[in-house]
Motif scaffolding. Structure first.
Motif, mmCIF file in Angstrom:
data_model
loop_
_atom_site.group_PDB
_atom_site.id
_atom_site.type_symbol
_atom_site.label_atom_id
_atom_site.label_comp_id
_atom_site.label_asym_id
_atom_site.label_seq_id
_atom_site.Cartn_x
_atom_site.Cartn_y
_atom_site.Cartn_z
ATOM 1 N N ALA A 12 -20.359 6.792 17.575
ATOM 2 C CA ALA A 12 -19.360 6.753 18.637
ATOM 3 C C ALA A 12 -19.972 6.171 19.918
ATOM 4 C CB ALA A 12 -18.792 8.148 18.888
ATOM 5 N N GLN A 13 -21.204 6.530 20.210
ATOM 6 C CA GLN A 13 -21.871 6.003 21.400
ATOM 7 C C GLN A 13 -22.092 4.495 21.281
ATOM 8 O OE1 GLN A 13 -22.656 7.952 24.262
ATOM 9 N NE2 GLN A 13 -22.661 5.850 25.022
ATOM 10 N N ILE A 14 -22.421 4.029 20.076
ATOM 11 C CA ILE A 14 -22.551 2.584 19.863
ATOM 12 C C ILE A 14 -21.218 1.907 20.170
ATOM 13 C CG2 ILE A 14 -22.832 0.810 18.067
ATOM 14 C CD1 ILE A 14 -24.958 2.716 16.796
ATOM 15 N N CYS A 15 -20.128 2.489 19.687
ATOM 16 C CA CYS A 15 -18.800 1.933 19.964
ATOM 17 C C CYS A 15 -18.529 1.876 21.465
ATOM 18 C CB CYS A 15 -17.717 2.760 19.263
ATOM 19 S SG CYS A 15 -17.676 2.589 17.479
ATOM 20 N N VAL A 16 -18.790 2.956 22.146
ATOM 21 C CA VAL A 16 -18.555 3.017 23.595
ATOM 22 C C VAL A 16 -19.417 1.984 24.311
ATOM 23 C CG1 VAL A 16 -18.828 4.476 25.650
ATOM 24 C CG2 VAL A 16 -17.799 5.421 23.564
ATOM 25 N N LEU A 74 -13.377 17.126 15.026
ATOM 26 C CA LEU A 74 -13.930 16.191 16.011
ATOM 27 C C LEU A 74 -12.851 15.383 16.723
ATOM 28 C CD1 LEU A 74 -16.938 14.802 13.935
ATOM 29 C CD2 LEU A 74 -16.979 16.604 15.667
ATOM 30 N N GLY A 75 -11.603 15.532 16.256
ATOM 31 C CA GLY A 75 -10.502 14.765 16.837
ATOM 32 C C GLY A 75 -10.097 13.555 16.029
ATOM 33 N N ALA A 76 -10.725 13.330 14.885
ATOM 34 C CA ALA A 76 -10.338 12.216 14.022
ATOM 35 C C ALA A 76 -8.980 12.519 13.389
ATOM 36 C CB ALA A 76 -11.383 11.998 12.927
ATOM 37 N N VAL A 77 -8.200 11.480 13.187
ATOM 38 C CA VAL A 77 -6.874 11.653 12.586
ATOM 39 C C VAL A 77 -6.777 10.827 11.311
ATOM 40 C CG1 VAL A 77 -5.710 12.201 14.755
ATOM 41 C CG2 VAL A 77 -5.895 9.829 14.043
ATOM 42 N N PRO A 78 -6.139 11.384 10.284
ATOM 43 C CA PRO A 78 -5.948 10.617 9.046
ATOM 44 C C PRO A 78 -4.907 9.518 9.260
ATOM 45 C CG PRO A 78 -4.870 12.748 8.873
ATOM 46 C CD PRO A 78 -5.601 12.735 10.186
ATOM 47 N N ARG A 80 -20.804 -0.743 23.287
ATOM 48 C CA ARG A 80 -20.553 -2.146 22.950
ATOM 49 C C ARG A 80 -19.090 -2.556 23.123
ATOM 50 N NH1 ARG A 80 -24.306 -2.663 17.479
ATOM 51 N NH2 ARG A 80 -26.215 -1.860 18.446
ATOM 52 N N GLY A 81 -18.251 -1.626 23.530
ATOM 53 C CA GLY A 81 -16.841 -1.945 23.728
ATOM 54 C C GLY A 81 -16.046 -2.084 22.455
ATOM 55 N N TYR A 82 -16.515 -1.463 21.374
ATOM 56 C CA TYR A 82 -15.774 -1.490 20.121
ATOM 57 C C TYR A 82 -14.545 -0.590 20.242
ATOM 58 C CZ TYR A 82 -20.141 -3.379 18.102
ATOM 59 O OH TYR A 82 -21.258 -4.117 17.818
ATOM 60 N N GLY A 83 -13.448 -1.006 19.593
ATOM 61 C CA GLY A 83 -12.183 -0.309 19.752
ATOM 62 C C GLY A 83 -11.964 0.892 18.864
ATOM 63 N N ARG A 84 -12.774 1.039 17.805
ATOM 64 C CA ARG A 84 -12.536 2.168 16.900
ATOM 65 C C ARG A 84 -13.737 2.414 16.001
ATOM 66 N NH1 ARG A 84 -7.771 -1.045 14.015
ATOM 67 N NH2 ARG A 84 -8.995 -2.625 12.955
ATOM 68 N N LEU A 85 -13.789 3.635 15.523
ATOM 69 C CA LEU A 85 -14.742 4.076 14.506
ATOM 70 C C LEU A 85 -13.884 4.645 13.385
ATOM 71 C CD1 LEU A 85 -17.428 5.090 13.274
ATOM 72 C CD2 LEU A 85 -17.355 6.998 14.893
#
Length: 160
Positions: free
Chosen positions: A105-109, A134-138, A111-116
């Motif tokens: 998640a930190q890599i995404c943040v 963790l807040g992930a949604v199916p 680097r400006g990635y939109g999703r994991l």
């Protein structure tokens, strides 16, 4: 502790892959070789990346995450697709899985990635519960499709 995988981790990553495949009741499908993993992770054009979770006390590897980039045409930015997340049974509940996901998640943040995103087997209730905590949604409205083997080959040669 979470760290980036190194070339000398390949045998351990391969062992984790096989343990995960056994857990997912698909050991016969785990056919990757050390050479293939080395090329994918550390070759001239890496196609995938990996992180290793180590036990805080012993420093022994207890899990891993293997991921690659995807791209959203709607958002116009990359995303991170988690191919494998595995923590050995005896190390579960120690925060290693959450730490691996937090690292990604930190890599995404950063680097400006939109999703994991990732896939989970429908029967794997412990993992589904963990991910939801963790807040992930199916993505219930989406169905994964896959071409492999003879159908893949047939379609790949259909236009030639």
């Amino acid at each position: 502790m979470i760290r980036e995988a190194r070339p000398d981790d390949i045998p351990q990553i391969l062992a984790f892959v096989r343990e995960l495949a056994e857990y997912e009741r698909a050991l016969d499908d785990a056919r990757a070789t050390a050479e293939q993993l080395h090329t994918a992770l550390f070759g001239p054009h890496p196609a995938a990346f990996a992180h290793i979770a180590e036990d805080d006390g012993t420093g022994e590897p207890v899990g891993f995450a293997l991921w690659f980039l995807n791209f959203s045409t709607w958002k116009g930015v990359h995303g991170l697709y988690l191919e494998d997340l595995y923590v050995r049974p005896e190390a579960r509940g120690g925060g290693h899985g959450k730490a691996l996901l937090a690292t990604l998640a930190q890599i995404c943040v950063d680097r400006g990635y939109g999703r994991l995103e990732w896939s989970v087997l429908d029967w794997n209730e412990p993992s589904i519960g963990f991910y939801k905590s963790l807040g992930a949604v199916p993505m219930d409205e989406w169905t994964v499709f896959r071409l492999t083997g003879a159908p893949l080959a047939a379609l790949g040669t259909a236009g030639n």
